[in-house]
Scaffold this active site. Structure first.
Site, mmCIF file in Angstrom:
data_model
loop_
_atom_site.group_PDB
_atom_site.id
_atom_site.type_symbol
_atom_site.label_atom_id
_atom_site.label_comp_id
_atom_site.label_asym_id
_atom_site.label_seq_id
_atom_site.Cartn_x
_atom_site.Cartn_y
_atom_site.Cartn_z
ATOM 1 N N ASP A 125 32.722 8.358 6.597
ATOM 2 C CA ASP A 125 33.632 9.250 7.321
ATOM 3 C C ASP A 125 33.032 10.658 7.338
ATOM 4 O O ASP A 125 32.728 11.211 6.279
ATOM 5 C CB ASP A 125 34.999 9.262 6.617
ATOM 6 C CG ASP A 125 36.082 9.881 7.473
ATOM 7 O OD1 ASP A 125 35.878 10.021 8.703
ATOM 8 O OD2 ASP A 125 37.145 10.222 6.922
ATOM 9 N N HIS A 132 39.129 21.496 12.765
ATOM 10 C CA HIS A 132 39.788 20.855 11.616
ATOM 11 C C HIS A 132 39.259 21.437 10.304
ATOM 12 O O HIS A 132 40.042 21.792 9.415
ATOM 13 C CB HIS A 132 39.555 19.335 11.657
ATOM 14 C CG HIS A 132 40.041 18.614 10.433
ATOM 15 N ND1 HIS A 132 41.383 18.490 10.120
ATOM 16 C CD2 HIS A 132 39.364 17.998 9.430
ATOM 17 C CE1 HIS A 132 41.509 17.814 8.984
ATOM 18 N NE2 HIS A 132 40.299 17.517 8.541
ATOM 19 N N ARG A 141 41.539 27.240 0.944
ATOM 20 C CA ARG A 141 40.787 28.338 0.330
ATOM 21 C C ARG A 141 41.272 29.644 0.941
ATOM 22 O O ARG A 141 42.383 30.073 0.682
ATOM 23 C CB ARG A 141 39.283 28.112 0.509
ATOM 24 C CG ARG A 141 38.743 27.015 -0.400
ATOM 25 C CD ARG A 141 37.242 26.862 -0.253
ATOM 26 N NE ARG A 141 36.859 26.495 1.108
ATOM 27 C CZ ARG A 141 36.845 25.237 1.577
ATOM 28 N NH1 ARG A 141 37.177 24.233 0.795
ATOM 29 N NH2 ARG A 141 36.492 24.969 2.812
ATOM 30 N N GLU A 198 45.215 10.867 10.188
ATOM 31 C CA GLU A 198 44.086 11.636 10.701
ATOM 32 C C GLU A 198 43.648 10.975 11.993
ATOM 33 O O GLU A 198 43.302 9.786 12.002
ATOM 34 C CB GLU A 198 42.934 11.694 9.684
ATOM 35 C CG GLU A 198 43.260 12.582 8.501
ATOM 36 C CD GLU A 198 42.076 12.869 7.587
ATOM 37 O OE1 GLU A 198 41.139 12.060 7.531
ATOM 38 O OE2 GLU A 198 42.104 13.924 6.922
ATOM 39 N N GLU A 200 41.157 10.036 14.496
ATOM 40 C CA GLU A 200 39.694 9.942 14.480
ATOM 41 C C GLU A 200 39.234 8.871 15.472
ATOM 42 O O GLU A 200 40.028 8.065 15.954
ATOM 43 C CB GLU A 200 39.185 9.544 13.077
ATOM 44 C CG GLU A 200 39.588 10.514 11.981
ATOM 45 C CD GLU A 200 38.737 10.387 10.726
ATOM 46 O OE1 GLU A 200 37.587 9.907 10.810
ATOM 47 O OE2 GLU A 200 39.234 10.779 9.650
ATOM 48 N N ASP A 232 42.894 7.398 10.037
ATOM 49 C CA ASP A 232 42.391 7.445 8.664
ATOM 50 C C ASP A 232 43.469 8.081 7.783
ATOM 51 O O ASP A 232 43.451 9.272 7.508
ATOM 52 C CB ASP A 232 41.090 8.262 8.640
ATOM 53 C CG ASP A 232 40.378 8.144 7.305
ATOM 54 O OD1 ASP A 232 40.464 7.070 6.685
ATOM 55 O OD2 ASP A 232 39.740 9.125 6.888
HETATM 56 CA CA CA Z 1 39.055 11.197 7.514
#
Ligand code: CA
Length: 414
Positions: A125, A132, A141, A198, A200, A232
């Site tokens: 992955d 993203h 962060r 997710e 994807e 995912d």
């Molecule tokens: Ca993923």
């Protein structure tokens, strides 16, 4: 060639046009698992079609069509798989085809069961959407250092679990996990409270390399058979506590779902576009020429139990910062070999606008901006008995090629 040339009816806006011809594995009450292709609302039984002799001149072992996975078919190589696809396209648009009028060859999709199309050997992955990665970096962060120093120099990725990849329609229980609640002194064990999707896309490897062999961005796409949609699933609370310092683990491995039809790279050629400009100069082995991004519209909908769905995301595969050729070239640059049936995934596909983010983490901004559902309820993450549905298609000059959908419900924790 247009849809109206095809003797199997193709509804307007069907993902499975005459230009698509995607491969999958199906069964019904009369037959065991076998290879089929989707056309309109129907499936052409390729194992049965082969018995008419239309592939005989291609001289390959046609028992691949009764295998429970596409792997032996894909392993024949693009010379054969493309010829099979072209032959089917030709027969479907031939008014005098030997296949026409043989009702046992064409079955309605609603009367069959779709299965995992590929035995997925290894699953990698990536993390290749700059939007993203920036969003997640900003939340976890700080906005000034959202992207870590390596991000623009290499396609970041990790090795995932392939055992828990299943096909659309197989529901999954909310995973248990260890989390550290905010302000708590001890971690707790229990159902994840932050289950997320997710958005994807995955690509399926169609040709192996040997140990020590490396690929170039020029050749890499020749090693890709086709693509699928991928959800995912992620447990964000588990992820937050466990990911330091080695990265994703149980927060990701409880389940991933793929769409049942593998759309070939040949079918996707009309949708090739330029990728975003990579402002930071990449090392020579990652440089590439030509159009390596793909304009594929993507959407995600959430359907709470017994109500209508709400579309929560509209994104596009063309937003990817790192393209598949770069990802695969990077993957093999240390000599690690790839095998037929491996799946490599894009990472969450987010765009620039707030409605194009490919996960609830971003759409509801870590729970601070709940999304309104059409039934009046709100979502910060995925609730029990919610069904998540992803869809995707390319469309250009009257040619539409789609993936159908990948759909699964989150059941309560066991
Ligand atoms: Ca993923």
């Amino acid at each position: 060639m247009t849809n109206s040339d095809c003797w199997v009816p193709i509804p307007e806006n069907s993902d499975f046009s005459i230009h698509n011809i995607p491969f999958g594995i199906f069964s019904n009450t009369n037959s065991t698992k076998r290879v089929g292709i989707a056309i309109g609302n129907h499936v052409l039984d390729i194992a049965a079609v082969a018995k008419t002799g239309i592939f005989d001149s291609l001289a390959f072992d046609q028992s691949v069509f009764t295998n429970a996975f596409l792997n032996p078919f894909i392993e024949l190589g693009k010379t054969i798989t493309t010829a099979v696809r072209n032959t089917i396209q030709k027969e479907l648009t031939n008014a005098n085809s030997i296949l026409k009028g043989n009702d046992s060859l064409v079955v309605l999709q609603e009367n069959i069961t779709m299965h995992l199309p590929v035995f997925i050997r290894d699953y990698t992955d990536f993390y290749s959407s700059i939007e993203h990665a920036t969003n997640v970096g900003t939340m976890f962060r700080d906005p000034a250092n959202a992207l870590l120093p390596n991000w623009r120099h290499l396609p970041v990725g990790y090795h995932g679990r392939s055992s828990s990849i299943t096909v659309s329609g197989h529901n999954v229980h909310r995973p248990m996990g260890q989390t550290m609640p905010p302000n708590a002194e001890q971690p707790v064990y229990g159902p994840s409270k932050r289950v997320d999707f997710e958005l994807e896309m995955g690509f399926i490897i169609g040709r192996q390399t040997s140990l020590g062999e490396t690929l170039t961005t020029e050749k890499a796409e020749e090693y890709i058979f086709g693509k699928v949609l991928l959800n995912d699933w992620s447990a964000r609370d588990v992820q937050k506590w466990e990911y330091v310092p080695l990265g994703p683990f149980l927060a990701k491995s409880f389940a991933s779902h793929i769409s049942p039809w593998v759309v070939t790279m040949e079918a996707l050629e009309p949708f090739q576009v330029d990728g975003p400009k990579q402002e930071t100069k990449v090392l020579p082995y990652l440089e590439y020429k030509g159009q390596k991004n793909y304009d594929i519209n993507l959407e995600v909908a959430i359907q709470p139990e017994n109500t209508a769905e709400t579309v929560v995301c509209n994104s596009n595969f063309k937003y990817m910062y790192w393209n598949m050729a770069q990802q695969l070239t990077h993957h093999t640059m240390n000599g690690c070999n790839i095998n037929v049936g491996d799946m490599m995934a894009s990472g969450t596909i987010s765009g620039k606008s707030e409605d194009s983010y490919g996960s609830m983490l971003e759409l509801a901004w870590a729970g601070s901006k709940p999304l309104k559902m059409n039934d009046g309820s709100e979502r910060k993450f995925i609730e029990d008995n919610d069904t998540v549905i992803m869809r995707g298609y390319g469309e250009k000059d009257g040619v539409r090629v789609g993936f159908g959908e990948v759909k699964a419900k989150i059941l309560p924790a066991k």
